[in-house]
Design an enzyme around this catalytic site. Structure first.
Site, mmCIF file in Angstrom:
data_model
loop_
_atom_site.group_PDB
_atom_site.id
_atom_site.type_symbol
_atom_site.label_atom_id
_atom_site.label_comp_id
_atom_site.label_asym_id
_atom_site.label_seq_id
_atom_site.Cartn_x
_atom_site.Cartn_y
_atom_site.Cartn_z
ATOM 1 N N HIS A 216 -12.161 2.797 -0.685
ATOM 2 C CA HIS A 216 -12.183 1.779 0.383
ATOM 3 C C HIS A 216 -12.980 0.540 -0.003
ATOM 4 C CE1 HIS A 216 -11.793 5.558 3.086
ATOM 5 N NE2 HIS A 216 -10.581 5.047 2.897
ATOM 6 N N GLU B 262 -7.795 -5.423 4.695
ATOM 7 C CA GLU B 262 -7.611 -5.165 3.273
ATOM 8 C C GLU B 262 -6.448 -5.965 2.691
ATOM 9 O OE1 GLU B 262 -8.631 -0.620 2.516
ATOM 10 O OE2 GLU B 262 -7.718 -0.911 4.488
ATOM 11 N N ARG C 58 -10.222 16.325 5.665
ATOM 12 C CA ARG C 58 -11.039 16.580 4.483
ATOM 13 C C ARG C 58 -12.432 17.081 4.877
ATOM 14 N NH1 ARG C 58 -9.833 10.684 2.025
ATOM 15 N NH2 ARG C 58 -7.571 10.820 2.028
ATOM 16 N N ASN D 15 0.870 -1.178 0.000
ATOM 17 C CA ASN D 15 0.000 0.000 0.000
ATOM 18 C C ASN D 15 0.902 1.221 0.000
ATOM 19 O OD1 ASN D 15 -1.813 2.047 0.418
ATOM 20 N ND2 ASN D 15 -2.795 1.138 2.205
ATOM 21 N N ARG E 154 -2.362 -2.215 -3.622
ATOM 22 C CA ARG E 154 -3.597 -1.465 -3.430
ATOM 23 C C ARG E 154 -3.542 -0.219 -4.306
ATOM 24 N NH1 ARG E 154 -4.808 3.370 0.600
ATOM 25 N NH2 ARG E 154 -7.051 3.562 0.300
#
Length: 418
Positions: free
Chosen positions: A197, A404, A258, A11, A107
């Site tokens: 995601h 993940e 964010r 990742n 990823r």
């Protein structure tokens, strides 16, 4: 035929490289259920290279059993970071040679309209990922750089696979993924909702269906991936019908730095008021807003919670806003699904922060009949899995730590036919 394969899951961020190395038995893909597959995978090591591009980069490598080694050293780029990881695995006896690595799964944050599944990392795949850099300017360039770095370091026989965050959301219908803009912007520029995601949402909804809703012919699930970046997903019979992030990971619920959803007219208004450019305002939306912007203290929920407990007014407001935005999406997706069989909490914040879970569900408890058990909610942290709702809650709420990397490893093996 080999009895096992060593699969590296990667990742890559703009200045970081997370990794986990699995030893996978070849029986894994023969299993039907996800956790049965997982039983055939063994974690050999994991770690991260942080602050890539700096003189004081941090390289951490861990092995099962408690081994952990951290070094601070110069790391000029991702290629050097890959060399560092490979040499670290050899130095600490995890592998004897890089030839032991069978495959690498990456990823990838943004796959656009091109990918509804993971894909072999070919020149064509790389070209498409590169074309999507404007939609993920912080992530996609790092993904490509990391792929190229592994290609230089590893033998050419090692297969590499791209596992897309956006792939799971490709089942959304046009009424969900289109924006009410002139249609030509979708036709010419592919402006639409892509989400993020997806690998996590797929894992969470699969575990919920296979292990907790086995008697249900049809399942409606809301998955909450609430970390520094956060998204909500409505999953019907294993397929995404709606998700909160949009064209980019900026949309949806309020996050660490964010904004989440805001009025589009704020952009030109602030440009007029401040004299800042669109790029500068956009950077503020992404890096200076959310919990950080409201609290004025931190983007880390733990820091904000400490200030909240001290009675800090802005931190209290930040917590209230953060939890309200999550509740808004839970209520909206309940409406889209018609009924909800289970709500799943996961990712950094919702796996470890009882305050934020409790307050989020309190904001929709009257409307949806959700009741949270205080003691269970306090207990469900640090990797624990279990229900946090009361027995008489109209909708069961469960914490399931996401994985993940497991999904990346399994998809990498599947795509390569291992």
């Amino acid at each position: 035929m080999a009895s096992s394969y060593k699969i590296m899951c990667v990742n890559a961020g703009s200045s970081s490289l997370k990794f986990k190395l699995y030893d996978m038995k070849d029986k894994a893909l023969q299993e039907k259920k996800l956790r049965n597959k997982a039983q055939h995978l063994t974690v050999l090591c994991s770690g991260i290279v942080e602050r890539i591009g700096h003189e004081d980069a941090i390289f951490t490598i861990k092995k099962p059993g408690g081994f952990k080694k951290t070094d601070i050293l110069p790391v000029q780029d991702h290629e050097y970071a890959v060399h560092l990881v490979m040499n670290g695995m050899k130095e600490h006896g995890i592998i004897e040679s890089i030839d032991e690595i069978t495959a690498v799964g990456h990823r990838i944050v943004q796959g656009g309209k091109y990918f509804n599944d993971s894909a072999l990392f070919t020149d064509d795949t790389e070209e498409k990922i590169r074309s999507l850099i404007p939609l993920a300017p912080l992530h996609n360039p790092a993904h490509i750089t990391c792929f190229e770095a592994f290609r230089k370091v590893l033998p050419p026989t090692v297969g590499q696979v791209a596992v897309f965050d956006t792939a799971f959301h490709q089942t959304m219908k046009p009424k969900e993924f289109l924006y009410p803009l002139p249609f030509e912007y979708y036709e010419k520029y592919s402006v639409r909702r892509y989400g993020a995601h997806g690998t996590s949402h797929k894992y969470l909804s699969t575990i919920a269906r296979e292990e907790y809703l086995t008697g249900n012919e049809h399942t409606n699930i809301i998955t909450l991936h609430i970390g520094s970046g956060a998204s909500v997903c409505a999953v019907k019979d294993g397929e995404c019908v709606a998700t909160s992030m949009g064209l980019t990971p900026l949309a949806g619920v309020m996050m660490g730095t964010r904004t989440g959803d805001i009025d589009p007219s704020i952009m030109p208004y602030l440009m007029t008021c401040t004299g800042l450019s669109a790029e500068q305002i956009y950077d503020i939306y992404n890096h200076q807003s959310g919990l950080l912007g409201i609290s004025g203290i931190s983007n880390d929920t733990r820091d904000v919670e400490q200030a909240y407990e001290r009675g800090d007014i802005r931190s209290t407001l930040a917590v209230e806003m953060y939890c309200q935005k999550i509740a808004d999406y839970i209520c909206m997706y309940h409406g889209k699904l018609g009924h909800v069989d289970m709500i799943v909490c996961s990712a950094g914040v919702f796996e470890n922060a009882p305050l934020y879970r409790e307050d989020s569900f309190a904001n929709c408890s009257e409307a949806l009949g959700i009741k949270i058990d205080y003691e269970k909610n306090q207990e469900m942290i640090l990797g624990k899995e279990g229900f946090i709702s009361t027995k008489d809650s109209r909708i069961p709420v469960i914490v399931i730590p996401t994985d993940e990397e497991l999904m990346i490893a399994l998809d990498t093996a599947r795509i390569l036919g291992l």
